[in-house]
Design a protein around this motif. Structure first.
Motif, mmCIF file in Angstrom:
data_model
loop_
_atom_site.group_PDB
_atom_site.id
_atom_site.type_symbol
_atom_site.label_atom_id
_atom_site.label_comp_id
_atom_site.label_asym_id
_atom_site.label_seq_id
_atom_site.Cartn_x
_atom_site.Cartn_y
_atom_site.Cartn_z
ATOM 1 N N LEU A 1 0.826 -1.212 0.000
ATOM 2 C CA LEU A 1 0.000 0.000 0.000
ATOM 3 C C LEU A 1 0.861 1.262 0.000
ATOM 4 C CD1 LEU A 1 -2.864 1.025 -0.116
ATOM 5 C CD2 LEU A 1 -2.909 1.070 2.363
ATOM 6 N N PRO A 2 1.875 1.356 0.872
ATOM 7 C CA PRO A 2 2.756 2.530 0.771
ATOM 8 C C PRO A 2 3.430 2.627 -0.591
ATOM 9 C CG PRO A 2 3.188 1.361 2.803
ATOM 10 C CD PRO A 2 2.245 0.515 2.015
ATOM 11 N N PHE A 3 3.806 1.465 -1.150
ATOM 12 C CA PHE A 3 4.480 1.419 -2.447
ATOM 13 C C PHE A 3 3.613 2.045 -3.536
ATOM 14 C CE2 PHE A 3 5.457 -0.990 -6.370
ATOM 15 C CZ PHE A 3 6.795 -0.715 -6.476
ATOM 16 N N TRP A 4 2.311 1.824 -3.451
ATOM 17 C CA TRP A 4 1.406 2.312 -4.484
ATOM 18 C C TRP A 4 0.862 3.696 -4.187
ATOM 19 C CZ3 TRP A 4 0.221 0.636 -9.268
ATOM 20 C CH2 TRP A 4 0.722 -0.615 -9.616
ATOM 21 N N THR A 5 1.102 4.192 -2.983
ATOM 22 C CA THR A 5 0.539 5.497 -2.630
ATOM 23 C C THR A 5 1.433 6.610 -3.149
ATOM 24 O OG1 THR A 5 -0.374 4.519 -0.656
ATOM 25 C CG2 THR A 5 -0.272 6.889 -0.707
ATOM 26 N N SER A 6 0.795 7.659 -3.607
ATOM 27 C CA SER A 6 1.514 8.797 -4.193
ATOM 28 C C SER A 6 2.615 9.309 -3.262
ATOM 29 C CB SER A 6 0.519 9.907 -4.486
ATOM 30 O OG SER A 6 1.181 11.137 -4.602
ATOM 31 N N LEU A 7 3.737 9.617 -3.904
ATOM 32 C CA LEU A 7 4.892 10.173 -3.202
ATOM 33 C C LEU A 7 4.530 11.432 -2.423
ATOM 34 C CD1 LEU A 7 7.911 9.502 -3.415
ATOM 35 C CD2 LEU A 7 8.062 11.349 -5.054
ATOM 36 N N LEU A 8 3.718 12.280 -3.035
ATOM 37 C CA LEU A 8 3.367 13.538 -2.383
ATOM 38 C C LEU A 8 2.463 13.302 -1.195
ATOM 39 C CD1 LEU A 8 3.229 15.466 -5.603
ATOM 40 C CD2 LEU A 8 4.272 16.408 -3.578
ATOM 41 N N VAL A 9 1.625 12.268 -1.290
ATOM 42 C CA VAL A 9 0.767 11.939 -0.148
ATOM 43 C C VAL A 9 1.637 11.531 1.032
ATOM 44 C CG1 VAL A 9 -0.937 10.301 0.723
ATOM 45 C CG2 VAL A 9 -1.208 11.288 -1.556
ATOM 46 N N ARG A 10 2.627 10.667 0.739
ATOM 47 C CA ARG A 10 3.470 10.185 1.843
ATOM 48 C C ARG A 10 4.315 11.317 2.423
ATOM 49 N NH1 ARG A 10 6.290 5.049 -0.526
ATOM 50 N NH2 ARG A 10 5.695 5.884 -2.541
ATOM 51 N N THR A 11 4.802 12.196 1.549
ATOM 52 C CA THR A 11 5.578 13.333 2.054
ATOM 53 C C THR A 11 4.694 14.241 2.906
ATOM 54 O OG1 THR A 11 6.878 13.190 0.035
ATOM 55 C CG2 THR A 11 7.151 15.158 1.350
ATOM 56 N N THR A 12 3.461 14.475 2.437
ATOM 57 C CA THR A 12 2.525 15.283 3.230
ATOM 58 C C THR A 12 2.306 14.659 4.600
ATOM 59 O OG1 THR A 12 1.396 15.728 1.152
ATOM 60 C CG2 THR A 12 0.291 16.444 3.143
ATOM 61 N N SER A 13 2.119 13.329 4.641
ATOM 62 C CA SER A 13 1.888 12.690 5.941
ATOM 63 C C SER A 13 3.033 12.941 6.883
ATOM 64 C CB SER A 13 1.741 11.183 5.824
ATOM 65 O OG SER A 13 1.247 10.819 4.616
ATOM 66 N N TRP A 14 4.250 12.887 6.357
ATOM 67 C CA TRP A 14 5.388 13.098 7.257
ATOM 68 C C TRP A 14 5.441 14.536 7.747
ATOM 69 C CZ3 TRP A 14 7.313 9.579 10.040
ATOM 70 C CH2 TRP A 14 7.347 8.261 9.585
ATOM 71 N N ILE A 15 5.030 15.465 6.912
ATOM 72 C CA ILE A 15 4.960 16.843 7.397
ATOM 73 C C ILE A 15 3.953 16.921 8.534
ATOM 74 C CG2 ILE A 15 4.335 19.214 6.786
ATOM 75 C CD1 ILE A 15 5.353 18.640 3.975
ATOM 76 N N VAL A 16 2.770 16.298 8.320
ATOM 77 C CA VAL A 16 1.721 16.315 9.343
ATOM 78 C C VAL A 16 2.207 15.666 10.635
ATOM 79 C CG1 VAL A 16 -0.524 15.319 9.919
ATOM 80 C CG2 VAL A 16 -0.162 16.372 7.693
ATOM 81 N N LEU A 17 2.938 14.557 10.509
ATOM 82 C CA LEU A 17 3.381 13.841 11.709
ATOM 83 C C LEU A 17 4.510 14.563 12.425
ATOM 84 C CD1 LEU A 17 3.429 10.160 10.431
ATOM 85 C CD2 LEU A 17 1.993 11.055 12.250
ATOM 86 N N LEU A 18 5.471 15.079 11.649
ATOM 87 C CA LEU A 18 6.723 15.501 12.267
ATOM 88 C C LEU A 18 6.800 16.983 12.631
ATOM 89 C CD1 LEU A 18 9.332 13.562 10.093
ATOM 90 C CD2 LEU A 18 8.495 12.956 12.343
ATOM 91 N N GLN A 19 5.932 17.819 12.071
ATOM 92 C CA GLN A 19 6.125 19.246 12.325
ATOM 93 C C GLN A 19 5.950 19.580 13.811
ATOM 94 O OE1 GLN A 19 3.349 21.722 10.270
ATOM 95 N NE2 GLN A 19 1.735 20.216 10.393
ATOM 96 N N THR A 20 6.446 20.756 14.180
ATOM 97 C CA THR A 20 6.496 21.071 15.613
ATOM 98 C C THR A 20 5.097 21.104 16.232
ATOM 99 O OG1 THR A 20 6.728 23.348 14.922
ATOM 100 C CG2 THR A 20 8.694 22.279 15.751
ATOM 101 N N GLN A 21 4.087 21.494 15.457
ATOM 102 C CA GLN A 21 2.715 21.434 15.969
ATOM 103 C C GLN A 21 2.025 20.165 15.474
ATOM 104 O OE1 GLN A 21 1.625 23.666 18.164
ATOM 105 N NE2 GLN A 21 3.559 24.759 17.980
ATOM 106 N N GLY A 22 2.823 19.151 15.124
ATOM 107 C CA GLY A 22 2.254 17.970 14.494
ATOM 108 C C GLY A 22 1.897 16.873 15.472
#
Lengths: 534, 287
Positions: free
Chosen positions: A356-377
């Motif tokens: 599933l991660p393999f098939w999921t859009s690169l930008l979606v996965r990058t967005t998720s990491w922004i959501v998870l890792l940001q200081t207010q994340g």
């Protein structure tokens, strides 16, 4: 041919129904089927050559392509070839040069602008130097003396110098030696009005130079400086110096005029640089890409310290790629083993978590990491909620190298798991059982019996992840911040922002060479034919 | 790998520890994708769970970010573009790629590995280099003024080139188990080339062709670097729009789009899996 075969041996050769020997017919049929196979491949081959290979080659050639100086000043380049490269170039070269850059046609102005930008890569001041000279060129060619006198001494540009001379114009002693100048100066509108010109027109410069030169010849220069020196010692000094150099100026007016535009033109190095950059092929972009440059004599030297970034950047890209590859390896090994050893029903279900991660859009996965890792994340919020960190002490996990490595590891992990999994699946469990039954403890059995069999999977996955990581652009650009930028991001920067396309092409060629080398290794180890998808 | 009955206590501890480590890694793989889904229903413009959401209060959830997509001209345009470019480039890539794979699987083909290397090169060259090269070339192909950059044709051709390697690889892989005698049988019974192709070859390799086509589609659907360099405002695709969203004004609308894309990728994954199994069954391969 048929006769040849018959003569060669006593036995009659086999023939087809129409009499052609079997050998010939077979060769013909083989050739025909070769052509047919090739015709199937041809459309795609043609398509890829046109839309892909040709553009790539074209871009790679830009890294050595160096047309700018030749396009802008072709005749000057020819003249410079005859120049000895030691003394100052003769005025004949300069007049060709000025005529070329002084041309006001749109095409010439564009070419001159490009030449300025190109020369600027070699030495920071060139763009403005060329721009200034381009504007001054027609005026210099018309009457060089204004610029030449200023080139001799900047005092000739001062308002004070000219008001002093203007004040003397009425005096008979002065007007006697410099009659034409005095006449012109009397007509010159000076004064304190803000619109008044600071210095008189070009014709005054021409006259005063000729008259000073004449005075210097017939020995009246002493009288002149005495007249001027009574009121203005510095102007008298200036006139004296002008008289001393009059011969040289008369001989090389254009040289002094160019110096009058900018002192840089006084250096022989400036001309050497132009000559160096005028060759149609250059390696200077490659030198640039490895933090080196040509000096004016054409020797390869290190860039100044503050410009040395690319070697560091290549190393950083390689380190990050190795780091990501190792992280993927460590994470992929246990789960590949689990997937390969579970019964297929459970294994396939868990495999979905990899696919599933393999098939999921690169930008979606990058967005998720922004959501998870940001200081207010999400992660910081959770840690604050659990009381592990203070609210004002949130961890910076994104827009830096940490963020780049975490996100890239996540994105590339499936590329490691899939080849490992397919290798581990083929390893029979009997080997481990045999090792155990022969007395090996589980650890020894795993390390000495199982792991060596997984090396092809480790190799394939590692090279694949490394190749993908080294050319990564999107993720570092979005989550990398300042220090998380890799070589691809600098190629994009030179493509889009600095417009130094030659350098972008050189950096790209080096990167591509590295990737192709790794790919060759991959082909040797795994073979392209064994590449599996999904 | 159930734990054997003869395992000692140390082995048992290791067994459970190992299971825990694997669970943590799977968690790492899947959580970033799962976490986005509930956040896209956030009623507040935040990228994190509000206390109300955690208490599951209904007011904390809303569809406003989905409404945003529907009401936003730019998003709708980019969705349309993604499908136009994706489908058109997939058609080109699949047609050319399948033909080439048929040629590549013939033993008689000369210089096979060289040809294969050229044909799959778009997959190997780093995207940033491809994008830069295509920007130069498509701006003035062969020195002509007929610029393909900033046109649909240009983006479609570029994406088709990027997608063909996947078609070539999957179809070639399908053809490995293809019985050539079926073609001979068909020919001997009087079928001409087109009939043989559509009635005999195509049905057998169709799973491979479809999964290749899906790969090509996803390549185009997810591609942003070439679009960044080559496409104009008019040709903005979904990833390009997301890129702009992440870089410029990050809004939870992106999370809603991301959720929709996750649904698309789940469907694609399911399709590929079904096709793969069908293909294995037809080849009589059993795992």
């Amino acid at each position: 041919m048929a006769n040849a075969v018959e003569e060669a041996g006593p036995a009659r050769s086999l023939t087809m129904a129409d009499g052609t020997p079997l050998k010939v017919a077979l060769a013909r049929a083989t050739r025909r089927s070769k052509i047919r196979a090739f015709l199937l491949v041809a459309p795609l081959l043609f398509f890829i050559l046109i839309t892909f290979i040709f553009p790539i080659v074209d871009m790679l050639l830009r890294s050595v392509d160096n047309p700018e100086v030749n396009d802008a000043i072709p005749a000057t380049v020819v003249e410079l070839e005859k120049w000895d490269g030691e003394s100052y170039p003769p005025d004949s070269v300069l007049s060709v040069f000025l005529e070329e850059i002084g041309d006001r046609s749109e095409e010439q102005r564009r070419n001159t602008g490009r030449m300025g930008a190109r020369l600027n890569y070699e030495d920071g001041g060139f763009r403005s130097l060329i721009n200034k000279s381009q504007r001054a060129a027609p005026k210099i060619l018309e009457s060089p003396m204004q610029f030449a006198l200023i080139g001799l001494d900047e005092a000739w540009e001062d308002k004070d110098t000219w008001s002093a001379l203007d004040g003397l114009a009425e005096q008979p002693d002065f007007a006697d030696i410099l009659p034409k100048t005095a006449a012109l100066l009397q007509k010159w509108e000076t004064g304190n009005s803000p619109f008044a010109e600071k210095t008189p027109g070009a014709e005054v410069y021409t006259e005063i130079f000729q008259e000073i030169a004449a005075a210097a010849q017939d020995g009246r220069i002493g009288a002149l400086t005495a007249v001027i020196g009574r009121a203005h010692a510095d102007v008298a000094d200036l006139v004296q110096r002008t008289a001393d150099s009059a011969g040289d100026i008369a001989e090389h007016p254009l040289k002094y005029a160019l110096i009058g535009v900018d002192k840089e033109w006084g250096e022989v190095e400036t001309w050497k640089t132009i000559q160096l950059v005028s060759s149609p092929v250059t390696f200077s972009y490659y030198l640039n890409a490895v933090d080196r440059t040509y000096d004016a004599d054409g020797n390869i030297v290190m860039q100044p310290e503050w410009k040395q970034i690319y070697v560091q950047l290549f190393l950083k890209t390689i380190y990050v790629s190795i780091g990501v590859t190792i992280a993927c390896l460590i994470l992929a090994y246990p789960i590949s083993y689990l997937l390969a050893t579970l019964p297929p029903s459970k294994g396939n279900l868990l495999l979905i978590l990899v696919l599933l991660p393999f098939w999921t859009s690169l930008l979606v996965r990058t967005t998720s990491w922004i959501v998870l890792l940001q200081t207010q994340g999400v992660i910081n919020d959770t840690l604050v909620f659990l009381g592990i960190i203070a609210d004002d002490n949130r961890i910076e996990m994104i827009y830096n190298m940490t963020g780049t490595i975490i996100a890239m590891t996540h994105i590339l992990l499936p590329f490691m798991v899939l080849p490992m999994y397919s290798v581990m699946k083929t390893i029979s469990p009997s080997y481990m059982r045999a090792a155990r039954s022969l007395g090996a403890n589980p650890l020894v059995a795993f390390v000495r019996v199982y792991m060596p069999q997984t090396i092809p999977g480790i190799g394939a996955g590692s090279i694949l992840v490394f190749i993908l990581a080294i050319g990564y652009y999107i993720t570092p650009a979005l989550v990398g911040g300042q220090d998380g930028q890799l070589i691809s991001n600098f190629i994009a920067y030179h493509m889009q922002k600095s417009l130094n396309w030659g350098l972008a092409a050189a950096l790209g060629t080096i990167l591509l060479a590295g990737v192709l080398a790794m790919y060759w290794l991959y082909d040797r180890l795994v073979g392209i034919d064994n590449m599996k998808l999904g | 790998m159930a734990i054997p009955s003869y395992a000692g206590p140390l082995e048992r501890i290791w067994y459970y520890l190992y299971r825990f480590i694997c669970a943590a890694i799977f968690f790492f793989l899947i959580v970033p994708i799962i976490v986005i889904i509930p956040l896209s229903f956030n009623a507040e413009p935040y990228f994190t769970f509000t206390p109300e959401m955690l208490r599951l209060e209904p007011e904390a959830f809303s569809l406003r970010w989905y409404a945003d997509i529907v009401n936003n001209e730019q998003w709708l345009h980019s969705i349309k573009n993604s499908f136009i470019v994706g489908i058109a480039s997939t058609l080109v890539a699949t047609t050319l790629g399948t033909l080439a794979a048929l040629g590549l699987s013939r033993a008689e083909l000369p210089a096979k590995s060289l040809l294969m290397g050229i044909l799959i090169s778009p997959m190997i060259v780093p995207l940033i280099i491809t994008a830069a090269a295509m920007f130069f070339f498509y701006s003035a192909p062969f020195g002509t003024d007929y610029a393909l950059a900033q046109t649909y044709t240009g983006v479609i051709l570029a994406h088709a080139a990027l997608g063909t390697p996947f078609v070539v690889i999957t179809v070639t892989a399908t053809l490995v188990g293809f019985d050539k005698n079926l073609i001979r049988a068909s020919n001997s019974m009087g079928a001409d080339m087109p009939t043989t192709f559509f009635k005999v070859i195509m049905p057998l390799i169709l799973p491979g062709v479809i999964s290749g086509a899906l790969f090509a589609f996803v390549t185009s659907f997810d591609e942003v670097v070439v679009v960044l360099f080559m496409a104009g405002f008019e040709q903005r695709t979904i990833p390009r729009q997301m890129w702009a969203g992440i870089r410029e004004q990050i809004s939870p609308t992106i999370l809603a789009v991301a959720t929709l894309l996750i649904i698309v990728s789940t469907m694609l994954l399911a399709t590929i899996e079904i096709l793969r199994r069908r293909n294995e069954r037809m080849r009589g391969v059993t795992y």
